[in-house]
Design an enzyme around this catalytic site. Sequence first.
Site, PDB file in Angstrom:
ATOM      1  N   GLY A  61      22.166  85.586  95.956  1.00  0.00           N
ATOM      2  CA  GLY A  61      22.352  86.490  94.744  1.00  0.00           C
ATOM      3  C   GLY A  61      21.311  85.939  93.653  1.00  0.00           C
ATOM      4  O   GLY A  61      20.409  85.386  94.061  1.00  0.00           O
ATOM      5  N   LEU A  62      21.643  86.610  92.501  1.00  0.00           N
ATOM      6  CA  LEU A  62      20.655  86.259  91.448  1.00  0.00           C
ATOM      7  C   LEU A  62      20.946  84.624  90.770  1.00  0.00           C
ATOM      8  O   LEU A  62      21.458  84.661  89.785  1.00  0.00           O
ATOM      9  CB  LEU A  62      20.855  87.372  90.598  1.00  0.00           C
ATOM     10  CG  LEU A  62      19.816  87.536  89.250  1.00  0.00           C
ATOM     11  CD1 LEU A  62      18.410  87.595  89.613  1.00  0.00           C
ATOM     12  CD2 LEU A  62      20.288  88.558  88.535  1.00  0.00           C
ATOM     13  N   HIS A  63      20.484  83.746  91.737  1.00  0.00           N
ATOM     14  CA  HIS A  63      20.661  82.443  91.059  1.00  0.00           C
ATOM     15  C   HIS A  63      19.542  81.996  90.477  1.00  0.00           C
ATOM     16  O   HIS A  63      18.729  83.053  89.884  1.00  0.00           O
ATOM     17  CB  HIS A  63      20.775  81.459  92.369  1.00  0.00           C
ATOM     18  CG  HIS A  63      19.841  81.495  93.603  1.00  0.00           C
ATOM     19  ND1 HIS A  63      18.987  80.660  93.353  1.00  0.00           N
ATOM     20  CD2 HIS A  63      19.504  82.352  94.446  1.00  0.00           C
ATOM     21  CE1 HIS A  63      18.002  80.652  94.319  1.00  0.00           C
ATOM     22  NE2 HIS A  63      18.380  81.795  95.005  1.00  0.00           N
ATOM     23  N   ILE A  64      19.268  80.682  89.970  1.00  0.00           N
ATOM     24  CA  ILE A  64      18.388  80.235  89.234  1.00  0.00           C
ATOM     25  C   ILE A  64      16.887  80.597  89.265  1.00  0.00           C
ATOM     26  O   ILE A  64      16.068  81.290  88.316  1.00  0.00           O
ATOM     27  CB  ILE A  64      18.452  78.698  89.211  1.00  0.00           C
ATOM     28  CG1 ILE A  64      19.948  78.228  88.357  1.00  0.00           C
ATOM     29  CG2 ILE A  64      17.159  78.154  87.991  1.00  0.00           C
ATOM     30  CD1 ILE A  64      20.183  76.858  88.365  1.00  0.00           C
ATOM     31  N   GLU A  69      12.673  85.239  99.031  1.00  0.00           N
ATOM     32  CA  GLU A  69      13.404  84.364  99.754  1.00  0.00           C
ATOM     33  C   GLU A  69      13.581  84.683 101.296  1.00  0.00           C
ATOM     34  O   GLU A  69      13.239  85.866 101.481  1.00  0.00           O
ATOM     35  CB  GLU A  69      14.865  83.957  99.391  1.00  0.00           C
ATOM     36  CG  GLU A  69      14.855  83.563  97.847  1.00  0.00           C
ATOM     37  CD  GLU A  69      16.284  83.170  97.365  1.00  0.00           C
ATOM     38  OE1 GLU A  69      17.155  83.767  97.977  1.00  0.00           O
ATOM     39  OE2 GLU A  69      16.138  82.607  96.185  1.00  0.00           O
TER      40      GLU A  69
END
Length: 92
Positions: A16-19, A90
């Site tokens: 998901g929308l991680h760092i 990614e």
Amino acid sequence: MADKVTETVEVCNKLGLHIRPSRYLSSLAKSYDAVVSVKNQDRVALADSQLDLLMLLASKGAKLEISATGPQAAEAVDSIVKLVQDRFGEKD
């Protein structure tokens, strides 16, 4: 008032929308002459703020609504949608 451009895109990378993705998205948003926001359900973030983006808690499958106003609103929304669709670079 400037026209608002809005598109919806699904988060498809595993984490998901991680760092890292939030850093890419905020940097991209800052590069346009537009005010960009990202909405996930009832949470809204300014796209140029990495911390705001992390607070969206957007996991895989989340539907993000990308909205922008300003001279480059359409270009900003288009490029952010493409970034999300490309899984933020990614490989998963």
